[in-house]
Design a protein around this motif. Sequence first.
Motif, PDB file in Angstrom:
ATOM      1  N   ALA A  60      38.938 -17.593 -22.228  1.00  0.00           N
ATOM      2  CA  ALA A  60      39.568 -16.558 -23.197  1.00  0.00           C
ATOM      3  C   ALA A  60      39.506 -15.406 -22.331  1.00  0.00           C
ATOM      4  CB  ALA A  60      38.932 -16.509 -24.255  1.00  0.00           C
ATOM      5  N   GLY A  61      40.502 -14.702 -22.186  1.00  0.00           N
ATOM      6  CA  GLY A  61      40.784 -13.105 -21.592  1.00  0.00           C
ATOM      7  C   GLY A  61      41.175 -13.475 -20.191  1.00  0.00           C
ATOM      8  N   GLY A  62      41.164 -14.529 -19.610  1.00  0.00           N
ATOM      9  CA  GLY A  62      41.623 -14.479 -18.165  1.00  0.00           C
ATOM     10  C   GLY A  62      40.280 -14.615 -17.150  1.00  0.00           C
ATOM     11  N   LEU A  63      40.663 -14.649 -16.037  1.00  0.00           N
ATOM     12  CA  LEU A  63      39.742 -14.792 -14.992  1.00  0.00           C
ATOM     13  C   LEU A  63      38.457 -13.582 -15.089  1.00  0.00           C
ATOM     14  CD1 LEU A  63      38.532 -16.464 -12.579  1.00  0.00           C
ATOM     15  CD2 LEU A  63      40.071 -15.038 -10.851  1.00  0.00           C
ATOM     16  N   GLU A  64      39.106 -12.582 -15.053  1.00  0.00           N
ATOM     17  CA  GLU A  64      37.879 -11.189 -14.916  1.00  0.00           C
ATOM     18  C   GLU A  64      37.186 -11.420 -16.209  1.00  0.00           C
ATOM     19  OE1 GLU A  64      37.117  -9.639 -12.261  1.00  0.00           O
ATOM     20  OE2 GLU A  64      38.582 -10.910 -11.397  1.00  0.00           O
ATOM     21  N   ALA A  65      37.611 -11.488 -17.490  1.00  0.00           N
ATOM     22  CA  ALA A  65      36.885 -11.975 -18.664  1.00  0.00           C
ATOM     23  C   ALA A  65      35.998 -13.138 -18.433  1.00  0.00           C
ATOM     24  CB  ALA A  65      37.650 -11.884 -19.689  1.00  0.00           C
ATOM     25  N   TYR A  66      36.439 -14.340 -18.084  1.00  0.00           N
ATOM     26  CA  TYR A  66      35.612 -15.278 -17.681  1.00  0.00           C
ATOM     27  C   TYR A  66      34.457 -14.980 -16.725  1.00  0.00           C
ATOM     28  CZ  TYR A  66      33.881 -19.394 -15.425  1.00  0.00           C
ATOM     29  OH  TYR A  66      32.741 -20.343 -14.909  1.00  0.00           O
ATOM     30  N   LYS A  67      34.615 -14.236 -15.593  1.00  0.00           N
ATOM     31  CA  LYS A  67      33.508 -13.824 -14.674  1.00  0.00           C
ATOM     32  C   LYS A  67      32.564 -12.936 -15.365  1.00  0.00           C
ATOM     33  CE  LYS A  67      36.094 -13.014 -11.137  1.00  0.00           C
ATOM     34  NZ  LYS A  67      36.616 -12.758  -9.814  1.00  0.00           N
ATOM     35  N   SER A  68      33.053 -11.951 -16.262  1.00  0.00           N
ATOM     36  CA  SER A  68      31.977 -11.175 -16.861  1.00  0.00           C
ATOM     37  C   SER A  68      30.965 -11.847 -17.683  1.00  0.00           C
ATOM     38  CB  SER A  68      32.866  -9.885 -17.665  1.00  0.00           C
ATOM     39  OG  SER A  68      33.524 -10.742 -18.818  1.00  0.00           O
TER      40      SER A  68
END
Length: 378
Positions: free
Chosen positions: A153-161
């Motif tokens: 959920a939320g895309g790549l940067e949200a996943y990495k966060s």
Amino acid sequence: MAALHTLENDFVRLSHGAAMQRPSWLLPWWEAYQASHKLHVLVGYRGDQVCALFPLAEAHSTLTGKSLVFMGSGKVCSDDLGILVEDSDSEETAAAFASWLVSHESCHWDHLNLDGIRENNLAMSHFGRSLESLSGLRIDHKSSPNCWSASLAGGLEAYKSRLTKRARKIVRDAEAAIESGKGRFEIATTQDQAMGFASDIERLHQARWRERGIDGCFTTDEFSNFLRAAVSRMWDDPWEPTLKASSEYSEGLQDADRQRMLVGIVRIGGNVAAGAFCFRDRDAMDMYLVGMNPEYAEERPGWMLNTCFIKHAIGLGCERFDFMRGDEEYKERLGGIPTVQHRWLVPSNRLSSQMRNIAYRAAVTVKDWWSHKATDQT
């Protein structure tokens, strides 16, 4: 088998997109393992309409006698199995299936050996309660390895966060290795290419297990034949978005975005260093089987492979990345959250079945004791 083929559309309809309950997965399993099994698929009807399916098969062993197992079980290790039915019909049809298995004169079994039941499976919960009520038997719930799934959920940067600081660094290093050309990620775009990648992954998978002194799943012709047939059938079984997907997203899909089976590899220096079989499963991408060349372990091709597939899943609009069963450390580090999965073992009420169950439990106890002893010695 002819009768099973007439139910293909019903399997598709009642699977609700669950990849491991579709004909493109179950039929290759049956074709590969039919020499050691008999079909035992229960079909529930409401009027003339098929409203539920219980895809079982009959297996036989000297120790446990005649067992009923899920189609797709055994070495194939399918996850999230059970009765295919609408939630609104689950209680009534589960009770009907339990009644038939307990009382029908043509149904003689020694054990139900049902592996791959996710926790909170509504239909199987109803089935278990009905079975215990009708037979007086107690279901032995054994914990299987957890299934791990990461939110996208939320895309790549949200996943990495959502990853730990250490995991984020490893993912960034993997991205940098791909961007620099040190590693090259490829997903098969034709069925012939997919089969070629499949051979590479089989070789790497077996090499990895041999390094650990363990037989891999490809040591049997049945499994190799199953997986190749599944790649072929799933290649021709396009993924369709569920109702949760927006109409705008559905309309914008290209043919490549509808590919259900994805076979991908990572090359380092032109050589295949890692590869995996993945497939679309409802609104998720599932990673089923991975192979890695131990000669490239220091380059971390497995992290490159996982990172590339996760980014590809996000690009396709997947909501989750499912690492499937197995409690390997990397799954948690990549944001996976565990879901409990069970194996049910139920002996029938017949005296011979009860005696077999006692012998089986004794054998399992001895096996577990010997395994722990060998581990302690190591």
